[in-house]
Write a protein that holds these residues in place. Structure first.
Motif, PDB file in Angstrom:
ATOM      1  N   SER A   6       6.770   9.466 -13.975  1.00  0.00           N
ATOM      2  CA  SER A   6       6.187   7.971 -13.270  1.00  0.00           C
ATOM      3  C   SER A   6       5.067   8.633 -12.433  1.00  0.00           C
ATOM      4  N   HIS A   7       4.373   9.279 -12.080  1.00  0.00           N
ATOM      5  CA  HIS A   7       3.292   9.195 -11.193  1.00  0.00           C
ATOM      6  C   HIS A   7       2.287   9.806 -12.137  1.00  0.00           C
ATOM      7  N   ARG A   8       0.934   9.595 -11.533  1.00  0.00           N
ATOM      8  CA  ARG A   8      -0.034   9.085 -12.126  1.00  0.00           C
ATOM      9  C   ARG A   8      -1.186  10.463 -12.357  1.00  0.00           C
ATOM     10  N   TRP A   9      -0.789  11.103 -11.304  1.00  0.00           N
ATOM     11  CA  TRP A   9      -1.324  12.777 -11.817  1.00  0.00           C
ATOM     12  C   TRP A   9      -2.939  12.973 -11.547  1.00  0.00           C
ATOM     13  N   PRO A  10      -3.298  12.095 -10.154  1.00  0.00           N
ATOM     14  CA  PRO A  10      -5.135  12.264 -10.655  1.00  0.00           C
ATOM     15  C   PRO A  10      -5.573  13.051 -10.609  1.00  0.00           C
ATOM     16  N   ALA A  59       3.530  11.661  -3.796  1.00  0.00           N
ATOM     17  CA  ALA A  59       2.527  10.328  -2.596  1.00  0.00           C
ATOM     18  C   ALA A  59       4.162   9.620  -2.633  1.00  0.00           C
ATOM     19  N   SER A  60       4.296   9.357  -3.730  1.00  0.00           N
ATOM     20  CA  SER A  60       5.092   7.937  -3.891  1.00  0.00           C
ATOM     21  C   SER A  60       6.798   8.111  -3.417  1.00  0.00           C
ATOM     22  N   GLN A  61       7.080   9.174  -3.906  1.00  0.00           N
ATOM     23  CA  GLN A  61       8.885  10.139  -3.303  1.00  0.00           C
ATOM     24  C   GLN A  61       8.211  10.321  -1.610  1.00  0.00           C
ATOM     25  N   LEU A  62       6.850  10.432  -0.983  1.00  0.00           N
ATOM     26  CA  LEU A  62       7.185  10.240  -0.058  1.00  0.00           C
ATOM     27  C   LEU A  62       7.055   9.165   1.069  1.00  0.00           C
ATOM     28  N   HIS A  69     -10.900   4.675  -5.349  1.00  0.00           N
ATOM     29  CA  HIS A  69     -10.513   3.719  -5.222  1.00  0.00           C
ATOM     30  C   HIS A  69      -9.053   3.873  -4.828  1.00  0.00           C
ATOM     31  N   PHE A  70      -8.432   5.195  -5.468  1.00  0.00           N
ATOM     32  CA  PHE A  70      -7.346   4.955  -5.206  1.00  0.00           C
ATOM     33  C   PHE A  70      -7.003   5.425  -3.318  1.00  0.00           C
ATOM     34  N   VAL A  71      -8.125   5.948  -2.977  1.00  0.00           N
ATOM     35  CA  VAL A  71      -7.811   6.270  -1.269  1.00  0.00           C
ATOM     36  C   VAL A  71      -8.491   4.855  -0.568  1.00  0.00           C
ATOM     37  N   LEU A  72      -8.896   4.424  -0.707  1.00  0.00           N
ATOM     38  CA  LEU A  72      -9.339   2.501   0.226  1.00  0.00           C
ATOM     39  C   LEU A  72      -8.558   2.069  -0.786  1.00  0.00           C
ATOM     40  N   SER A  92      -0.770  12.931  -3.158  1.00  0.00           N
ATOM     41  CA  SER A  92      -1.048  12.713  -4.323  1.00  0.00           C
ATOM     42  C   SER A  92      -2.147  13.197  -4.728  1.00  0.00           C
ATOM     43  N   LEU A  93      -2.958  13.763  -4.410  1.00  0.00           N
ATOM     44  CA  LEU A  93      -4.745  13.765  -5.275  1.00  0.00           C
ATOM     45  C   LEU A  93      -4.516  15.516  -5.149  1.00  0.00           C
TER      46      LEU A  93
END
Length: 468
Positions: free
Chosen positions: A359-363, A393-396, A426-429, A443-444
């Motif tokens: 389920s995580h996007r793995w940037p 990140a999603s869990q946190l 894009h991800f951070v913003l 997350s990153l």
């Protein structure tokens, strides 16, 4: 029977090789230092010396010269490009990192002894430097765990087909993909399937070498060419002669170095910094980048002529989030390896763990996945590996406050054709208004310090908070 002298401090990892070399039939003696070895032995009677670099450093500190010795392999617990080049210049046959596995060291010991026994028939008597202990011939089918590159999804199967086709040629190859997708593994797979596989592949991360040293490291320099150049030495391009040169993050190469590299590709010649004469070299160049080189050409940051020299063959590595079932396959292998690394019992790869990973996007791609699994193995109890310990990140964000929701998915259409820097920004913003800096960094797949540095580089403003 061949006789080998091991010269190293008692606490050196090199000492571990004494027993198994003896079991292979070699006559092995050991000494704590070069001075001790010279005092009690006639070194010229040995067929090969295995020397810990620390012993050489101790000798140099006493301002004594390295004695005239037979073939020698230098091993170093703190390997560096400069030390490797200097070791070769002083007569070392190979320069290897410590610790080095027994299979790798045995291969180089046998090669060195064969060159010593039959110098007229040695395939390549040029001293060779190795900066990793993973340069093994690719004899296993690509895509399987043993090959180092795992994957069976359609994009990866196409990639493997292209690797096999490209490997049989001498074509310059450009590998593109996000950070952490395995570009260096692909470069090694090409080398190991090529006609140059019996010579070395020299891997260089252009972003990791200071700009003022990059030309010296790549092309070499003459004595006195610049402050601190106390002796002349060949660069890494010369070291890669007859083999493969892998330039990772080639987009970070300064323009002046780009011009020199172009000469190497066009004419097959290299000139040291401060020298007037060119020397012939034969290399196969593989380059890699996560950047849009054509956009850099438009902005004047990358030479157009070099770009077209590199753009002969191109390989595109898919990001981990687009690889479907490969994610689970890679995670299972990484879980097993990590358990072995930390002397943990072999965890069962359970459904909850797999669901969290899928389920995580793995940037950060495979590198981020590897870090997350290592966290989970370290933090989980002995009886079960727990998905919560992946610390994604999603869990946190789910556990921080009731008002915080999981990070929304990023529109793939909006990011098509963008660079990793664009994705990062894009991800951070998109997430900083609901995540802490620690959560963003997790997350990153990077540290808080790296996140701060990337913010400065890309000029990404922090979220604005207002006082009530």
């Amino acid at each position: 029977m061949h006789s080998i002298m091991i010269i190293s401090p008692d606490n050196s990892p090199l000492r571990e090789s004494e027993k198994w070399l003896s079991r292979y039939g070699f006559h092995v003696n050991t000494s704590n230092s070069l001075e001790q070895a010279n005092r009690y032995y006639e070194l010229t009677e040995f067929n090969l010396l295995l020397i810990d670099q620390e012993s050489i450093n101790q000798l140099e500190n006493t301002k004594k010269e390295l004695p005239s010795t037979p073939n020698r392999i230098v091993l170093d617990t703190k390997p560096s490009l400069t030390t490797g080049i200097n070791s070769m210049a002083q007569g070392a046959v190979y320069y290897l990192p410590l610790p080095t596995d027994s299979e790798t060291l045995l291969k180089h010991v046998v090669n060195a002894l064969e060159q010593n026994d039959h110098p007229d028939f040695a395939p390549d008597p040029t001293p060779q430097v190795y900066f990793s202990n993973t340069e093994k011939e690719e004899t296993i089918t690509l895509g399987t765990p043993g090959s180092g590159i795992i994957g069976q999804c359609p994009p990866m199967l196409e990639l493997f087909k292209d690797i096999k086709k490209i490997a049989t040629t001498e074509a310059t190859t450009l590998i593109r993909g996000e950070s952490g997708t395995g570009k260096e593994l692909v470069a090694k797979a090409i080398h190991n399937a090529s006609l140059r596989k019996h010579n070395q592949i020299v891997s260089i991360n252009c972003a990791a070498i200071p700009e003022n040293l990059i030309e010296s490291e790549l092309f070499g320099h003459e004595k006195g060419a610049f402050t601190g150049a106390t002796a002349a030495h060949d660069g890494l391009i010369k070291t890669a002669d007859k083999g493969t040169l892998f330039l990772d993050e080639i987009g970070e190469l300064p323009l002046e170095a780009q011009a020199r590299l172009l000469r190497v590709l066009q004419e097959g010649e290299v000139r040291r910094v401060g020298a007037t004469e060119y020397k012939k070299v034969s290399i196969r160049l593989i380059a890699a980048t996560h950047r849009d080189l054509f956009d850099m050409v438009r902005k004047g940051l990358f030479r157009e002529d070099l770009y077209y020299r590199l753009y002969v063959m191109e390989l595109l590595l898919p990001p981990l989030r687009d690889r479907g079932d490969d994610i689970s396959m890679i995670a299972k292998v990484l879980l097993e390896k990590t358990c072995q690394k930390h002397n943990k019992p072999a965890y069962h790869y359970n459904r909850a763990f797999d669901k969290a990973i899928r389920s995580h996007r793995w940037p950060g791609n495979v590198r981020e996945l590897e870090n997350a699994i290592e966290r989970a193995v370290i933090l989980s109890p002995a009886e079960k590996v727990e998905a919560a310990n992946l610390k994604l990140a999603s869990q946190l964000s789910d556990n921080s406050t009731k008002n915080v929701t999981s990070p929304p998915k990023i529109d793939d259409q909006a990011l098509t054709g963008t660079t990793l820097d664009d994705y990062f920004k894009h991800f951070v913003l998109s997430h900083q208004h609901k995540m802490t800096e620690t959560q963003l960094a997790h997350s990153l797949g990077i540290s808080r310090k790296s996140l701060w540095e990337r913010r400065q580089k890309l000029e990404i403003p922090k979220k604005v908070t207002t006082e009530k």
